[in-house]
Design a protein around this motif. Structure first.
Motif, PDB file in Angstrom:
ATOM      1  N   ILE A 621       0.755  -1.000  -0.002  1.00 58.65           N
ATOM      2  CA  ILE A 621       0.037  -0.237  -0.081  1.00 58.65           C
ATOM      3  C   ILE A 621       0.879   1.485   0.110  1.00 58.65           C
ATOM      4  CG2 ILE A 621      -1.928  -1.143   0.995  1.00 58.65           C
ATOM      5  CD1 ILE A 621      -1.054   0.371   3.685  1.00 58.65           C
ATOM      6  N   PHE A 644       3.224   2.462  10.492  1.00 56.76           N
ATOM      7  CA  PHE A 644       1.854   2.551   9.724  1.00 56.76           C
ATOM      8  C   PHE A 644       1.075   3.508  10.504  1.00 56.76           C
ATOM      9  CE2 PHE A 644       2.882  -1.332   7.592  1.00 56.76           C
ATOM     10  CZ  PHE A 644       2.106  -1.425   6.416  1.00 56.76           C
ATOM     11  N   ALA A 645       0.272   4.518   9.669  1.00 62.22           N
ATOM     12  CA  ALA A 645      -0.584   5.334  10.241  1.00 62.22           C
ATOM     13  C   ALA A 645      -1.850   4.674  10.844  1.00 62.22           C
ATOM     14  CB  ALA A 645      -1.003   6.307   9.228  1.00 62.22           C
ATOM     15  N   ARG A 646      -2.390   5.065  12.200  1.00 65.38           N
ATOM     16  CA  ARG A 646      -3.741   4.526  12.390  1.00 65.38           C
ATOM     17  C   ARG A 646      -4.782   4.973  11.385  1.00 65.38           C
ATOM     18  NH1 ARG A 646      -2.871   2.954  17.527  1.00 65.38           N
ATOM     19  NH2 ARG A 646      -1.147   3.863  18.754  1.00 65.38           N
ATOM     20  N   PRO A 647      -5.783   4.129  11.451  1.00 68.38           N
ATOM     21  CA  PRO A 647      -6.934   4.372  10.685  1.00 68.38           C
ATOM     22  C   PRO A 647      -7.583   5.787  11.065  1.00 68.38           C
ATOM     23  CG  PRO A 647      -6.910   2.237  11.670  1.00 68.38           C
ATOM     24  CD  PRO A 647      -6.117   2.682  12.129  1.00 68.38           C
ATOM     25  N   ALA A 648      -7.769   6.425  10.005  1.00 69.06           N
ATOM     26  CA  ALA A 648      -8.295   8.042  10.173  1.00 69.06           C
ATOM     27  C   ALA A 648      -9.662   7.650  11.229  1.00 69.06           C
ATOM     28  CB  ALA A 648      -8.667   8.590   9.057  1.00 69.06           C
ATOM     29  N   GLU A 650     -13.045   9.249  12.640  1.00 67.85           N
ATOM     30  CA  GLU A 650     -14.379   9.743  12.072  1.00 67.85           C
ATOM     31  C   GLU A 650     -15.011  10.532  13.015  1.00 67.85           C
ATOM     32  OE1 GLU A 650     -16.337   6.601  10.199  1.00 67.85           O
ATOM     33  OE2 GLU A 650     -14.955   6.237   8.796  1.00 67.85           O
ATOM     34  N   GLY A 651     -14.495  10.618  14.221  1.00 66.25           N
ATOM     35  CA  GLY A 651     -15.136  11.475  15.274  1.00 66.25           C
ATOM     36  C   GLY A 651     -16.343  10.722  15.927  1.00 66.25           C
ATOM     37  N   ILE A 652     -16.277   9.538  15.622  1.00 68.84           N
ATOM     38  CA  ILE A 652     -17.459   8.769  16.337  1.00 68.84           C
ATOM     39  C   ILE A 652     -16.895   7.696  17.306  1.00 68.84           C
ATOM     40  CG2 ILE A 652     -19.182   9.059  14.339  1.00 68.84           C
ATOM     41  CD1 ILE A 652     -18.308   5.925  13.605  1.00 68.84           C
ATOM     42  N   GLU A 653     -15.647   7.568  17.545  1.00 65.50           N
ATOM     43  CA  GLU A 653     -14.984   6.487  18.109  1.00 65.50           C
ATOM     44  C   GLU A 653     -15.378   6.764  19.626  1.00 65.50           C
ATOM     45  OE1 GLU A 653     -13.481   8.315  15.844  1.00 65.50           O
ATOM     46  OE2 GLU A 653     -13.182   6.772  14.217  1.00 65.50           O
ATOM     47  N   VAL A 654     -15.575   5.532  20.339  1.00 64.77           N
ATOM     48  CA  VAL A 654     -16.035   5.549  21.614  1.00 64.77           C
ATOM     49  C   VAL A 654     -14.995   4.411  22.338  1.00 64.77           C
ATOM     50  CG1 VAL A 654     -17.701   5.186  23.459  1.00 64.77           C
ATOM     51  CG2 VAL A 654     -18.339   5.804  21.333  1.00 64.77           C
ATOM     52  N   PHE A 655     -13.921   4.985  23.196  1.00 64.79           N
ATOM     53  CA  PHE A 655     -13.172   4.067  23.770  1.00 64.79           C
ATOM     54  C   PHE A 655     -12.997   4.517  25.432  1.00 64.79           C
ATOM     55  CE2 PHE A 655     -11.400   4.133  19.478  1.00 64.79           C
ATOM     56  CZ  PHE A 655     -11.044   2.598  19.282  1.00 64.79           C
ATOM     57  N   ASP A 662      -4.292   0.155  23.353  1.00 70.08           N
ATOM     58  CA  ASP A 662      -3.198   1.319  23.482  1.00 70.08           C
ATOM     59  C   ASP A 662      -3.772   2.728  23.027  1.00 70.08           C
ATOM     60  OD1 ASP A 662      -1.569   0.741  19.968  1.00 70.08           O
ATOM     61  OD2 ASP A 662      -3.898   1.147  20.707  1.00 70.08           O
TER      62      ASP A 662
ATOM     63  N   ARG B 211     -13.921   0.660  16.159  1.00 68.83           N
ATOM     64  CA  ARG B 211     -14.366   2.249  16.610  1.00 68.83           C
ATOM     65  C   ARG B 211     -14.860   2.221  17.883  1.00 68.83           C
ATOM     66  NH1 ARG B 211     -12.296   5.154  12.353  1.00 68.83           N
ATOM     67  NH2 ARG B 211     -12.976   4.344  10.472  1.00 68.83           N
ATOM     68  N   SER B 213     -14.707   0.473  21.991  1.00 72.24           N
ATOM     69  CA  SER B 213     -14.208  -0.626  23.055  1.00 72.24           C
ATOM     70  C   SER B 213     -14.202  -0.013  24.186  1.00 72.24           C
ATOM     71  CB  SER B 213     -12.854  -1.079  22.785  1.00 72.24           C
ATOM     72  OG  SER B 213     -12.313  -2.119  23.655  1.00 72.24           O
ATOM     73  N   TYR B 290     -24.985   3.003  14.828  1.00 79.56           N
ATOM     74  CA  TYR B 290     -23.468   3.136  14.668  1.00 79.56           C
ATOM     75  C   TYR B 290     -23.025   2.165  13.332  1.00 79.56           C
ATOM     76  CZ  TYR B 290     -18.879   4.083  16.696  1.00 79.56           C
ATOM     77  OH  TYR B 290     -17.613   4.517  16.847  1.00 79.56           O
TER      78      TYR B 290
END
Lengths: 663, 311
Positions: A621, A644-648, A650-655, A662, B211, B213, B290
């Motif tokens: 890639i 490798f760059a992290r996946p971009a 999208e402002g919806i991530e919930v961690f 990590d 997306r 966790s 989602y």
């Protein structure tokens, strides 16, 4: 372990039972066709092909049945190692294989060994070639495991390891002189296949991460298979090319032949062209009628020493190889009442009733001894000629020659060798003599220094032997209708003059003429080099180079060799370039890449196909840092060392901190 | 002792040129019931198979019960129960054969537990695995795994194709495991109702990328649905950060957003809505929002149909 072992037995038991029935049926058919364990064709074909098929099928079944992702997970996800699982599988598979192989074989051996079933002698040593075939099936079993377990790009390259077992089987058929050598071949082949099979089963799907020994052996297995497949393809293409272009018609050979009256003639034969015969001056002569035997009253005596201790390995292999019938027994004649054999393992001549198939007695120094006594062995090993042009009327050891009369069941000593001048060979009478016309049966005894010809047990000719091996390869002896004998010594040096020495003797053995025959102008002229192009393309470049240099050294001038050499060089270059491109797609280290380039410089096209068969292409890639295409398997870009760059996002991530690796 | 039963770092898997799992980093706390969600083809099974050492990661690493997933020791495998997708079994074996097969590898085999699970699913001991219904296969598969008393139970879509009764039985059996403190369940599923019942942590794979966790409640708290009521036709939507879904009808806009904050409040206020109502979301609604297509979706009904519905 035990549970896997039992599972394998139960799972494959039905298939094994089916194979057992099939093998039993084929063996029964074979014995009904040719009731012998060491026959020249039927039994070796059945066991030589049947056991490999059984072994390969069992190996494949054991691996393919568990190869679906779900089943593989169910089988391997348990508190034992995959090596233990494979061990249990192998143990069960080998048990099943030997059950399938040895039960019908054991029954067949018992049947052959039981008196009254086969009108031929039995010795336990005769079972060894068939047992070797059974043991040899293990190579195919291991190949089946490797083929079933190995991850490969396509079914063709997946099947390649079977080529190693094929080579092992062929080697075990042709080369061994005894069981020990056959077992050594099996051990070597198994030592090549099994580590690859173990790694394919236990080591995971990624070839590059398997242990180095497994990679080398698996690679070697695939390479051998590739050579087999490419060689077969190239051989077929070459023969098609020769057939389609008609070059075979331009080939032919001229040979010296005896006329029935003892004259030497020149016969020319070419594919697709009627044979022609001329005298030595080139004057055309009419061909013999087809009904007239062309080899009448002629004996062809091999000039090699028949003492096994002095025989070349090649000759011992051809005549007394482990898989050859001649190692165990030789037929020395049959009539409507009895079959007679020289039993090599017992050094006896034994007769069998043709109808009751029972032992009738033996011929030895005490004459004929009936079946009530034990067979009488000769004091020395005997040589029995088995060529297609003679009848077995004489047998000899190094010291004594005996004339046989099987219809009268007599054996008479006719010649005792002088000390220091042992018998090389005894042969005769000719197969095609015709007592109603003009020919007389005669036998020949050749020592290191003399030739003796006997008619009806009496010596007619006694002359010095002029040439021996390796100067000559054979001695042809022709008896003419008027009682003269012509002896032709055929040279063993095709590139040197002369071709043959011919001595003509009168009926009293006095030399009448001595002729030296020159080499004939064309003998098996080689095919043009361009007709070998398919073979040259798949052969390693080093072998091609050697072949071209050899052809030049043999003064085989060919106008097509320069274009062929250029084409081969271009093909070699293309192969190297393709290797360079391919190794870059495989994600190999730089050192491994150059090793492959060097390797393929030696191996050529087969090396390139090996590379494609072993490794998967790694995706690339675009690197967001340097923009160049980078391998997805590496943590850092091979061009700029960027990770490798992290996946971009999208402002919806919930961690949450508790459940993000990590983040 | 490690607090996580499973911990992955940048775990990646390619099939040829297609990325199936893209740099997944997650941690499964010990003692949790962790649900992995995602649409078909999002990489759940690939991730699960990598964790079990059945598939080589292209890149990255994963630790399962403290061991590298590429080289799980037999002892670690003995502590992990794995139910693969589709409940693969050795089809020719009978139920009792499979029990004795499985039992021989596990010294701490719990025969009573096996029997109770098998009885719950109504499995005759002489039935061949290949002839069982999908629900029965699931039950047998679960019984074979639970009876090993695993510290970590990993299940790949265990409820796939099961009827509601079988699913309920499966859930009850799963809950059996969590009675033991410190035992962990990691499972993937499409049945969000079940996830809501048993899971305390959730992860979502969206087109190979992780997306979400987090604990379930944390997730629910971070996904909001706002219903904006207008006097007339709702205005066009400006770009809204974290917008998962927007649906429009005659006088209302329904917005589903992730990670709402002050910026969202300002944007909503700028739209001039007469009323803004926050609607509680079930986990199922939240996950569907989602995993669905992002942004404003056209209504399935035409405007005149909407007027008819409104009147």
């Amino acid at each position: 372990m035990k549970a896997i072992f039992i599972k394998e037995l139960r799972e494959n038991g039905k298939w094994a039972a089916l194979m057992l029935v099939a093998m039993s049926a084929v063996l029964a058919w074979g014995l009904s066709t040719r009731p012998s364990l060491v026959g020249d064709f039927v039994m070796p074909l059945i066991t030589g092909c049947g056991f490999p098929v059984i072994g390969f099928a069992l190996g494949l079944l054991q691996t393919l049945q568990d190869s679906s992702p779900g089943r593989w997970g169910f089988l391997t996800h348990r508190p034992i190692t995959r090596a233990q699982i494979l061990s249990a599988k192998l143990l069960a598979g080998i048990c099943l294989y030997f059950l399938v192989a040895l039960i019908p074989l054991g029954v067949a051996i018992y049947w052959v060994a039981t008196p009254g079933h086969v009108a031929a002698p039995f010795a336990w040593q005769m079972t060894l070639p068939r047992l070797a075939d059974a043991i040899g099936g293990l190579m195919w079993y291991a190949a089946g495991i490797l083929v079933g377990a190995r991850h490969a790009r396509w079914i063709g390259s997946r099947l390649m390891p079977a080529g190693t077992a094929l080579v092992g089987s062929i080697a075990a058929l042709w080369f061994p002189l005894n069981m020990g050598e056959a077992l050594l071949i099996f051990a070597i082949v198994l030592a090549i296949i099994l580590p690859g099979a173990w790694a394919a089963f236990a080591g995971g799907e990624d070839f590059a991460r398997q242990p180095i020994i497994a990679r080398w052996t698996a690679g070697l297995c695939v390479l051998i298979g590739l050579f087999c497949a490419l060689g077969a393809l190239a051989g077929f293409s070459t023969s098609m090319l020769r057939s389609l272009t008609g070059v075979e018609r331009d080939r032919g050979y001229n040979v010296y032949e005896f006329a029935p009256d003892g004259r030497m003639l020149i016969a020319r034969e070419s594919p697709g062209i009627p044979a022609s015969v001329t005298d030595l001056q080139g004057k055309p002569l009419p061909l013999l009628a087809e009904s007239e035997p062309t080899r009448a009253n002629i004996l062809v005596v091999s000039m090699e020493d028949n003492d096994p201790q002095h025989m070349s390995r090649e000759r011992r292999r051809d005549e007394q190889g482990f898989q050859r019938e001649g190692k165990y027994l030789r037929s020395i004649g049959s009539n409507e009442l009895a079959h007679w054999y020289y039993v090599v393992t017992r050094n006896t001549i034994e007769g069998f009733n043709a109808y009751r198939r029972e032992y009738i007695g033996s011929l030895g120094l005490a004459g004929f001894v009936r079946a009530t006594g034990s067979p009488q062995p000769f004091p020395e090993p005997m040589y029995v000629s088995q060529d297609e042009y003679s009848n077995p009327g004489i047998v000899a050891s190094a010291k004594t020659a005996y004339e046989l009369d099987l219809s009268r069941r007599t054996i008479v000593p006719v010649f005792d060798a002088e000390p220091g001048d042992p018998i090389l060979i005894a042969d005769g009478p000719p197969m095609f003599y015709d007592p109603d016309k003009w020919s007389v049966p005669f036998t020949v005894v050749v020592t290191h220094t003399t030739v003796h010809v006997f008619e009806s047990g009496k010596e007619r000719i006694h002359t010095a032997l002029k040439h021996v091996f390796p100067e000559t390869i054979s001695l042809e002896i022709c008896r003419t209708s008027d009682g003269r004998y012509v002896l032709a010594y055929q040279s063993n040096h095709p590139e040197k003059e002369p071709a043959e020495w011919v001595d003509e003797l009168d009926p009293q053995g006095r030399l009448l003429h001595e002729t030296v025959l020159p080499r004939l102008p064309v003998r098996n002229s080689p095919s043009p080099i361009w007709t070998n192009t398919p073979i040259l393309f798949v052969a390693p470049p080093a072998a091609d180079l050697w072949a071209l240099i050899w052809a030049r050294s043999q003064m085989i001038s060919d106008p097509s060799d320069l274009p062929v050499t250029i084409a081969l060089a271009a093909f070699g270059l293309i192969t190297l370039c393709a290797t360079l491109l391919v190794v870059r797609q495989m994600g190999l280290s730089r050192r491994a890449q150059w090793a492959w380039v060097l390797f393929n410089g030696l191996l050529g096209f087969p090396g390139l196909t090996l590379l494609l068969s072993l490794f998967d292409r790694i995706a690339k890639i675009a690197c967001p840092s340097c923009g160049k295409r980078r391998l997805v398997t590496r943590e850092q870009c091979e061009h700029c060392n960027a990770p490798f760059a992290r996946p971009a996002p999208e402002g919806i991530e919930v961690f949450a901190s508790t459940s993000a690796g990590d983040k | 002792m490690n607090d996580f039963a499973i911990k992955t770092t940048g775990l990646t898997r390619y099939f040829g040129g297609k990325c199936a799992v893209d740099q997944v980093s997650l941690a499964v706390p010990r003692g949790s019931v962790f649900a992995l969600l995602g649409r078909n083809g999002s990489g759940k099974s690939t991730l699960t198979r990598m964790l079990m050492g059945l598939l080589e990661p292209t890149r990255g690493s994963a630790n399962v019960l403290g061991e590298d997933c590429r080289h799980l020791s037999p002892a670690a495998r003995g502590r992990i129960g794995y139910v693969a997708e589709g409940h693969p079994l050795i089809d020719w074996m009978r139920v009792r054969d499979l029990e004795s097969f499985q039992k021989s590898f596990y010294p701490k085999w719990d025969g009573r537990l096996f029997k109770s699970v098998v009885d719950q699913f109504g499995l005759p001991s002489d039935a061949r695995a290949g002839r069982l219904s999908r629900g029965q296969r699931a039950g047998l598969s679960l019984a074979l795994t639970l009876a090993t008393r695993p510290q970590l139970l990993v299940m790949d879509d265990p409820a796939m194709g099961l009827d509601p009764v079988a699913r309920r039985t499966l859930l009850e059996a799963m809950i059996l495991v969590t009675r033991n403190a410190g035992h962990t369940i990691f499972f993937s599923s499409h049945v969000l109702d079940d996830v809501e019942r048993v899971a305390d942590h959730v992860a979502i794979l969206d087109k190979s990328v992780l997306r979400v966790s987090c604990p379930v409640e944390f997730f629910r708290a971070r996904i909001k649905r706002l219903v904006l009521t207008f006097g007339g036709t709702p205005p066009p939507l400006p770009p809204i950060p974290g917008l998962l879904e927007a649906r429009r009808d005659l006088t209302q806009l329904r917005l589903t957003v992730a990670n709402p904050g002050p910026e969202l409040e300002q944007l909503v206020a700028s739209l001039g809505a007469q009323a803004v109502t926050e609607v509680a979301l079930s986990l199922e609604d939240a996950v569907i929002a989602y995993l669905g297509e992002r942004g404003e979706k056209p209504s399935l009904l035409q405007s005149d149909q909407l007027e008819a519905v409104a009147s």
